[in-house]
Design an enzyme around this catalytic site. Structure first.
Site, PDB file in Angstrom:
ATOM      1  N   GLU A  52      37.785  32.643  11.443  1.00  0.00           N
ATOM      2  CA  GLU A  52      37.314  32.202  12.751  1.00  0.00           C
ATOM      3  C   GLU A  52      36.881  33.458  13.506  1.00  0.00           C
ATOM      4  OE1 GLU A  52      40.214  29.997  15.007  1.00  0.00           O
ATOM      5  OE2 GLU A  52      38.911  29.933  16.764  1.00  0.00           O
ATOM      6  N   ARG A 277      51.554  33.541   3.983  1.00  0.00           N
ATOM      7  CA  ARG A 277      50.777  34.590   4.622  1.00  0.00           C
ATOM      8  C   ARG A 277      51.503  35.924   4.479  1.00  0.00           C
ATOM      9  NH1 ARG A 277      48.938  32.749   9.191  1.00  0.00           N
ATOM     10  NH2 ARG A 277      48.719  34.658  10.352  1.00  0.00           N
ATOM     11  N   LYS A 287      45.983  37.586  15.507  1.00  0.00           N
ATOM     12  CA  LYS A 287      44.805  37.995  16.275  1.00  0.00           C
ATOM     13  C   LYS A 287      45.059  37.908  17.773  1.00  0.00           C
ATOM     14  CE  LYS A 287      41.885  35.518  13.743  1.00  0.00           C
ATOM     15  NZ  LYS A 287      40.676  34.883  13.219  1.00  0.00           N
TER      16      LYS A 287
HETATM   17  P1  ATP Z   1      45.729  34.585  13.264  1.00  0.00           P
HETATM   18  O1  ATP Z   1      47.011  33.889  12.948  1.00  0.00           O
HETATM   19  O2  ATP Z   1      45.833  36.058  13.310  1.00  0.00           O
HETATM   20  O3  ATP Z   1      44.991  33.987  14.426  1.00  0.00           O
HETATM   21  P2  ATP Z   1      44.160  32.989  11.548  1.00  0.00           P
HETATM   22  O4  ATP Z   1      44.822  32.492  10.343  1.00  0.00           O
HETATM   23  O5  ATP Z   1      43.993  32.011  12.652  1.00  0.00           O
HETATM   24  O6  ATP Z   1      44.824  34.329  11.991  1.00  0.00           O
HETATM   25  P3  ATP Z   1      41.523  32.887  10.506  1.00  0.00           P
HETATM   26  O7  ATP Z   1      40.324  33.611  10.940  1.00  0.00           O
HETATM   27  O8  ATP Z   1      41.570  31.419  10.684  1.00  0.00           O
HETATM   28  O9  ATP Z   1      42.730  33.571  11.247  1.00  0.00           O
HETATM   29  O10 ATP Z   1      41.879  33.265   9.011  1.00  0.00           O
HETATM   30  C1  ATP Z   1      40.967  33.251   7.977  1.00  0.00           C
HETATM   31  C2  ATP Z   1      41.708  33.128   6.678  1.00  0.00           C
HETATM   32  O11 ATP Z   1      42.638  34.184   6.522  1.00  0.00           O
HETATM   33  C3  ATP Z   1      42.501  31.827   6.632  1.00  0.00           C
HETATM   34  O12 ATP Z   1      42.290  31.238   5.371  1.00  0.00           O
HETATM   35  C4  ATP Z   1      43.921  32.265   6.805  1.00  0.00           C
HETATM   36  O13 ATP Z   1      44.784  31.409   6.136  1.00  0.00           O
HETATM   37  C5  ATP Z   1      43.906  33.676   6.206  1.00  0.00           C
HETATM   38  N1  ATP Z   1      44.941  34.507   6.803  1.00  0.00           N
HETATM   39  C6  ATP Z   1      45.116  34.739   8.122  1.00  0.00           C
HETATM   40  N2  ATP Z   1      46.201  35.510   8.325  1.00  0.00           N
HETATM   41  C7  ATP Z   1      46.719  35.792   7.104  1.00  0.00           C
HETATM   42  C8  ATP Z   1      47.846  36.535   6.631  1.00  0.00           C
HETATM   43  N3  ATP Z   1      48.665  37.166   7.472  1.00  0.00           N
HETATM   44  N4  ATP Z   1      48.067  36.587   5.301  1.00  0.00           N
HETATM   45  C9  ATP Z   1      47.241  35.976   4.453  1.00  0.00           C
HETATM   46  N5  ATP Z   1      46.175  35.256   4.822  1.00  0.00           N
HETATM   47  C10 ATP Z   1      45.897  35.153   6.130  1.00  0.00           C
HETATM   48 MG    MG Z   2      43.032  30.066  11.720  1.00  0.00          MG
END
Ligand code: ATP
Ligand code: MG
Length: 577
Positions: A52, A277, A287
């Site tokens: 995102e 994760r 983020k």
């Molecule tokens: P945040 O929790 O920091 O807002 P998010 O998961 O909402 O992160 P996205 O941009 O939606 O951020 O993530 C893109 C991809 O990265 C998704 O498939 C998510 O599952 C994966 N991802 C995000 N954070 C992690 C992590 N700490 N470890 C592994 N994969 C991750």
């Molecule tokens: Mg997300």
């Protein structure tokens, strides 16, 4: 503490080969092998990374990219980069650009398959209409608060909305008028008609569309209704022909919904698989929280070298190879755990040990004057560029009467087990001569040592005494007349707590910020070859650590970032395991 006087080029277990350390397989790869065996997707493997664009990517995302792209490569499949840009208010072009640069830097190749969920808004709208026509979606006039109240709890079923049984015609009409912009934000939503009593809260008539009168970074003002993540994600996977939609564990409870949409829409149905994760000690990987650090100026921006963002650690001097190594070592699992940040540091040390040229740099200079060395003489000493890599060759380093050494390498009154320079003692200057300390010059007021005087033994050129006498320490040095002054930034962990989220009552993660996460050293003295170092280049400063030229460093006023120290805590932990 150990005396750091000895110089060793390497940092430990470099004999390990990747094939010995990476898990050969994991539960996701096993699922994929089974799907290939049964022909579930016609033997195809097609993954995607779906960020995102509401912030910069961090090390957790790197884990996901390495996993998704790595799987596509291993199975001869494809990999897409797709922005999940369904929320116009938090998303910015800056984030899109940084994400593209970061994924590319990591080496993941999406070829010509860079997509945006917003590319599919028209199709998603049509699918929403299809659900309405099937009697599987309705326009709800309840307010956000009412919807929340009607949703029930984990222990109590929800209540059906009074608008749930509108006619298909009325729903079609209202939904179209939502699209045309007839209604204000928050006045209506489109919901799926599933089951308000479901044990899975995600199935209690989830929202598909909301009204948001805001410009979108790609579609501009074309839309004033936007699909929710859950309604967009699986359908985007479907459109792109994704086979394995790999996401983090928090989406496990969303999988029934992912499947419900695809089944009801009767379209190609990818498979969602969840993994744990990445959590890293002393580090925040959220983020939202990283955004606060940036906005409230606790750091210098998303690419501050203390940030766990990909752009931060890149600026710090980390390499894609080190991140791949790290991601593959930690592997993937189904249960949450916290990875020791020392492992990440170990990975970058392993990589830089192989490739970083060695240089001499004095970070906290102390003048060393060789009284019996000719005033105007300059000798060029041959120095090895990388003991791990013979092809890196040698270089010439100027040596003269007045040098700089580290303040730490001299003690007027040496403590026990201190083998470096002190009055009367002889040490080796790396690649040069033995010198013996004869006297010191002090500031008459403060008593601070301003200069150390010594004599050299011309017979020891190159660093060995013909008479076989030994010294217990070898120091690095820089010729004062030739030195390049520089600023060096020493970074430490951004948080003092292993779990930065564990804050005292009434406080948050900011309470755990390390007040000493950055120390700036001015007036460091570098060997002259470093004058040509380019932004992004990394070196091992002998005995001091790995350092990288900052991306904003200017010619003539170099700035270096410490990537990582030489001291390896992980190799020790690993030995104990
Ligand atoms: P945040 O929790 O920091 O807002 P998010 O998961 O909402 O992160 P996205 O941009 O939606 O951020 O993530 C893109 C991809 O990265 C998704 O498939 C998510 O599952 C994966 N991802 C995000 N954070 C992690 C992590 N700490 N470890 C592994 N994969 C991750
Ligand atoms: Mg997300």
């Amino acid at each position: 503490m150990q005396d750091s006087s000895s110089i060793t080029g390497s940092s430990g277990a470099e004999s390990e080969r990747p094939s010995d350390i990476y898990p050969a397989t994991d539960f996701i790869r096993e699922i994929i092998k089974e799907d290939i065996r049964t022909g579930r997707f016609g033997g195809r493997v097609h993954t995607r990374f779906p960020p995102e664009p509401n912030g910069y990517l961090h090390i957790g995302h790197a884990k996901s990219i390495v996993l998704n792209y790595g799987i596509a490569q291993e199975f001869g499949g494809k990999f897409n980069l797709r922005f999940d840009d369904t929320n116009p208010s938090k998303e910015e072009v800056e984030y899109v650009e940084s994400i593209i640069a970061d994924v590319r830097w990591l080496g993941a190749d999406w070829e010509d398959r860079l997509f945006f969920a917003s590319d599919y808004f028209e199709q998603l709208y049509e699918w929403a209409v299809k659900l309405i026509k099937k009697g599987k979606a309705y326009v709800d006039d309840l307010s956000a608060d009412e919807i929340r109240a009607y949703r029930g709890t984990l222990t109590e079923p929800g209540k059906e909305s009074p608008y749930r049984n509108r006619s298909i015609e009325e729903n079609l009409d209202l939904f179209e008028r939502m699209r045309r912009g007839e209604f204000p934000d928050g006045s209506r939503v489109l919901r799926a008609k599933i089951d308000m009593a479901s044990g899975n809260m995600n199935l209690r008539d989830p929202i598909l569309y909301r009204i948001v009168h805001e410009s979108h970074h790609r579609t501009g003002d074309k839309w004033c209704i936007y699909p929710m993540y859950d309604f967009a994600h699986g359908q985007c996977d479907s459109i792109e022909g994704i086979t394995h939609s790999i996401c983090t564990l928090e989406f496990e409870d969303h999988r029934p919904l992912y499947d419900w949409f695809l089944d009801e829409l009767e379209i190609y149905h990818p498979r969602q698989i969840e993994f744990a994760r990445l959590n890293l000690s002393y580090t925040l990987l959220s983020k939202r929280k990283l955004l606060r650090l940036v906005q409230e100026k606790y750091v210098d921006g998303w690419d501050d070298p203390r940030m766990p963002t990909i752009s931060g650690i890149r600026r710090r001097g980390y390499t894609p190879e080190a991140l791949w190594d790290f991601a593959r070592r930690i592997g993937v699992a189904k249960n949450d755990s916290i990875v020791d940040i020392a492992l990440l540091e170990y990975c970058i040390r392993q990589d830089l040990n192989q490739r970083a040229p060695r240089r001499m740099a004095v970070l906290r200079p102390l003048k060393l004057v060789i009284d019996n060395y000719p005033e105007d003489q300059v000798e060029y000493m041959q120095a090895i560029n990388n003991p791990e890599d013979a092809s890196a060759g040698t270089r010439q380093v100027p040596f003269s009467k007045v040098l700089y050494i580290e303040q730490d390498d001299f003690r007027e009154v040496p403590p026990p087990k201190y083998f470096r320079l002190s009055p009367g003692r002889e040490v080796r200057l790396r690649y040069a001569y033995f010198v013996r300390c004869t006297s010191v010059v002090k500031d008459p007021n403060t008593g601070e040592v301003l200069e150390v005087h010594c004599t050299y033994d011309p017979a020891t050129r190159g660093g060995d005494a013909p008479d076989g006498r030994k010294v217990k320490a070898t120091l690095h040095w820089v010729s004062a007349a030739h030195a390049v002054p520089a600023e060096v930034r020493l970074y430490d962990r951004l948080f003092i707590k292993e779990d930065p989220n564990q804050a005292p009552e009434g406080q948050d993660f900011l309470a755990n910020l390390n007040p000493n996460s950055l120390e700036i050293l001015q007036g460091c003295q570098l060997e002259p070859s470093l004058a040509q170092a380019q932004p992004g280049e990394t070196f091992q400063f002998e005995r001091m650590g790995y350092f990288c030229v900052d991306k904003y460093s200017q010619a003539g006023a170099p700035v270096f970032n410490r990537t990582v120290t030489l001291k390896d805590t992980w190799a020790k932990i690993e030995q104990k395991l």
